[in-house]
Design a protein around this motif. Structure first.
Motif, PDB file in Angstrom:
ATOM      1  N   LEU A  84       0.717  -1.211   0.081  1.00  0.00           N
ATOM      2  CA  LEU A  84      -0.056   0.100  -0.059  1.00  0.00           C
ATOM      3  C   LEU A  84       0.941   1.322   0.086  1.00  0.00           C
ATOM      4  O   LEU A  84       0.643   2.128  -0.778  1.00  0.00           O
ATOM      5  CB  LEU A  84      -0.964  -0.032   1.276  1.00  0.00           C
ATOM      6  CG  LEU A  84      -1.979  -0.977   1.365  1.00  0.00           C
ATOM      7  CD1 LEU A  84      -2.650  -1.085   2.535  1.00  0.00           C
ATOM      8  CD2 LEU A  84      -2.949  -1.084   0.008  1.00  0.00           C
ATOM      9  N   ASN A  88       1.194   4.007  -2.709  1.00  0.00           N
ATOM     10  CA  ASN A  88       1.150   5.652  -2.404  1.00  0.00           C
ATOM     11  C   ASN A  88       2.182   6.526  -2.972  1.00  0.00           C
ATOM     12  O   ASN A  88       1.849   7.643  -3.507  1.00  0.00           O
ATOM     13  CB  ASN A  88       0.596   5.870  -1.031  1.00  0.00           C
ATOM     14  CG  ASN A  88      -0.640   5.253  -0.614  1.00  0.00           C
ATOM     15  OD1 ASN A  88      -1.420   4.915  -1.524  1.00  0.00           O
ATOM     16  ND2 ASN A  88      -0.854   4.861   0.704  1.00  0.00           N
ATOM     17  N   GLN A 101      -1.954   2.435  -9.009  1.00  0.00           N
ATOM     18  CA  GLN A 101      -1.971   2.349  -7.760  1.00  0.00           C
ATOM     19  C   GLN A 101      -3.133   1.530  -7.194  1.00  0.00           C
ATOM     20  O   GLN A 101      -3.159   0.755  -6.275  1.00  0.00           O
ATOM     21  CB  GLN A 101      -2.195   3.757  -7.018  1.00  0.00           C
ATOM     22  CG  GLN A 101      -2.212   3.815  -5.451  1.00  0.00           C
ATOM     23  CD  GLN A 101      -3.200   5.120  -5.069  1.00  0.00           C
ATOM     24  OE1 GLN A 101      -4.325   5.085  -5.689  1.00  0.00           O
ATOM     25  NE2 GLN A 101      -2.871   5.265  -3.945  1.00  0.00           N
ATOM     26  N   GLN A 102      -4.349   1.678  -7.976  1.00  0.00           N
ATOM     27  CA  GLN A 102      -5.539   0.667  -7.477  1.00  0.00           C
ATOM     28  C   GLN A 102      -5.270  -0.890  -7.684  1.00  0.00           C
ATOM     29  O   GLN A 102      -5.625  -1.505  -7.163  1.00  0.00           O
ATOM     30  CB  GLN A 102      -6.852   1.323  -8.355  1.00  0.00           C
ATOM     31  CG  GLN A 102      -7.398   2.466  -7.837  1.00  0.00           C
ATOM     32  CD  GLN A 102      -7.776   2.249  -6.266  1.00  0.00           C
ATOM     33  OE1 GLN A 102      -8.540   1.183  -6.039  1.00  0.00           O
ATOM     34  NE2 GLN A 102      -7.293   3.209  -5.378  1.00  0.00           N
ATOM     35  N   TYR A 105      -3.511  -1.617  -4.991  1.00  0.00           N
ATOM     36  CA  TYR A 105      -4.239  -2.006  -3.750  1.00  0.00           C
ATOM     37  C   TYR A 105      -5.066  -3.185  -4.075  1.00  0.00           C
ATOM     38  O   TYR A 105      -5.296  -3.905  -3.093  1.00  0.00           O
ATOM     39  CB  TYR A 105      -5.233  -0.988  -3.625  1.00  0.00           C
ATOM     40  CG  TYR A 105      -4.687   0.467  -2.978  1.00  0.00           C
ATOM     41  CD1 TYR A 105      -3.552   0.858  -2.927  1.00  0.00           C
ATOM     42  CD2 TYR A 105      -5.689   1.319  -2.311  1.00  0.00           C
ATOM     43  CE1 TYR A 105      -3.025   2.086  -2.300  1.00  0.00           C
ATOM     44  CE2 TYR A 105      -5.379   2.465  -1.528  1.00  0.00           C
ATOM     45  CZ  TYR A 105      -4.005   2.700  -1.530  1.00  0.00           C
ATOM     46  OH  TYR A 105      -3.737   4.016  -0.579  1.00  0.00           O
ATOM     47  N   ARG A 106      -5.747  -3.516  -5.072  1.00  0.00           N
ATOM     48  CA  ARG A 106      -6.193  -4.866  -5.167  1.00  0.00           C
ATOM     49  C   ARG A 106      -5.436  -5.908  -4.839  1.00  0.00           C
ATOM     50  O   ARG A 106      -5.791  -6.898  -4.309  1.00  0.00           O
ATOM     51  CB  ARG A 106      -6.635  -4.959  -6.739  1.00  0.00           C
ATOM     52  CG  ARG A 106      -8.014  -3.887  -7.010  1.00  0.00           C
ATOM     53  CD  ARG A 106      -8.422  -4.159  -8.245  1.00  0.00           C
ATOM     54  NE  ARG A 106      -7.754  -3.896  -9.566  1.00  0.00           N
ATOM     55  CZ  ARG A 106      -7.564  -2.790 -10.083  1.00  0.00           C
ATOM     56  NH1 ARG A 106      -8.153  -1.757  -9.521  1.00  0.00           N
ATOM     57  NH2 ARG A 106      -6.807  -2.508 -11.161  1.00  0.00           N
ATOM     58  N   THR A 109      -5.343  -6.334  -1.214  1.00  0.00           N
ATOM     59  CA  THR A 109      -6.782  -7.208  -0.640  1.00  0.00           C
ATOM     60  C   THR A 109      -6.516  -8.411  -0.719  1.00  0.00           C
ATOM     61  O   THR A 109      -6.957  -9.259   0.268  1.00  0.00           O
ATOM     62  CB  THR A 109      -7.821  -6.418  -1.426  1.00  0.00           C
ATOM     63  OG1 THR A 109      -8.004  -6.851  -2.585  1.00  0.00           O
ATOM     64  CG2 THR A 109      -7.998  -4.956  -1.468  1.00  0.00           C
ATOM     65  N   VAL A 145     -10.618   0.079  -4.871  1.00  0.00           N
ATOM     66  CA  VAL A 145     -10.635  -0.421  -3.425  1.00  0.00           C
ATOM     67  C   VAL A 145     -10.916   0.707  -2.394  1.00  0.00           C
ATOM     68  O   VAL A 145     -10.342   1.887  -2.600  1.00  0.00           O
ATOM     69  CB  VAL A 145      -9.030  -0.823  -3.015  1.00  0.00           C
ATOM     70  CG1 VAL A 145      -9.061  -1.112  -1.378  1.00  0.00           C
ATOM     71  CG2 VAL A 145      -8.552  -2.003  -4.030  1.00  0.00           C
ATOM     72  N   VAL A 148      -9.255   1.789   2.585  1.00  0.00           N
ATOM     73  CA  VAL A 148      -7.601   2.036   3.028  1.00  0.00           C
ATOM     74  C   VAL A 148      -7.465   3.541   3.464  1.00  0.00           C
ATOM     75  O   VAL A 148      -8.156   4.213   2.639  1.00  0.00           O
ATOM     76  CB  VAL A 148      -6.635   1.568   1.858  1.00  0.00           C
ATOM     77  CG1 VAL A 148      -5.613   2.071   2.177  1.00  0.00           C
ATOM     78  CG2 VAL A 148      -6.729   0.092   1.469  1.00  0.00           C
TER      79      VAL A 148
END
Length: 179
Positions: A84, A88, A101-102, A105-106, A109, A145, A148
């Motif tokens: 994460l 970022n 970035q997403q 993030y996925r 998860t 996501v 977060v």
């Protein structure tokens, strides 16, 4: 003969390959640390990647099965935070777009979802809370996501910080973006 080399395309393929390899190493390290029946000892296997061995050497010894499981969970959640936070930083420093970035993030998860959270320790309960706040996004779903850095996430992460400190396994992040 006029040849045109698409250097941007080549660079993009290299970045995709590097990102894919990085993700494979991170997921491999997490799965090694959380292997069934192996606990933290599995991550110390001589065949484990060097990065995983170096990270594991920093993990303090704990007493009792529950404590060792909690130490392994804290270490593995550090990998979630690593994914994460590097995503970022990459976005903040214009090294990647929001879509990438997403994607990270996925992935985070899915790593978080694989952490066992059915125990009755404070660490397990905090992991379970985080899994509810940020549910798994299946590979290929392309969903954004949520959760977060939300107040609920921060509260549950704070509880996990405390619980990990209590078992002498403070949460740690390995920053590698921007270097």
């Amino acid at each position: 003969m006029n040849r045109h080399v698409d250097y941007e395309g080549v660079a993009g393929m290299r970045l995709n390959r590097i990102a894919g390899l990085s993700a494979a190493v991170i997921v491999g390290a997490v799965l090694t640390a959380c292997s069934v029946g192996g606990g933290a000892e599995a991550a110390r296997d001589d065949t484990a990647p060097v990065a995983a061995q170096q990270h594991d050497e920093d993990v303090p010894e704990a007493s009792g099965d529950t404590a060792m499981d909690d130490v392994a969970l804290c270490t593995a959640f550090g990998d979630v935070l690593t994914i994460l936070e590097n995503a970022n930083v990459g976005l903040d420093e214009d090294r990647m777009e929001a879509q990438e970035q997403q994607g990270w993030y996925r992935l985070a998860t899915r790593v978080l979802d694989r952490l066992p959270s059915d125990g009755d320790s404070d660490v397990s309960r905090a992991i379970a809370d985080l899994q509810v706040i940020v549910p798994v996004v299946p590979a290929g779903a392309g969903l954004e996501v949520d959760g977060v850095r939300s107040p609920d996430w921060n509260e549950a992460k704070g509880a996990l910080d405390t619980a990990c400190d209590d078992v002498d396994a403070p949460l740690a992040i390995n920053m590698f973006t921007g270097g």
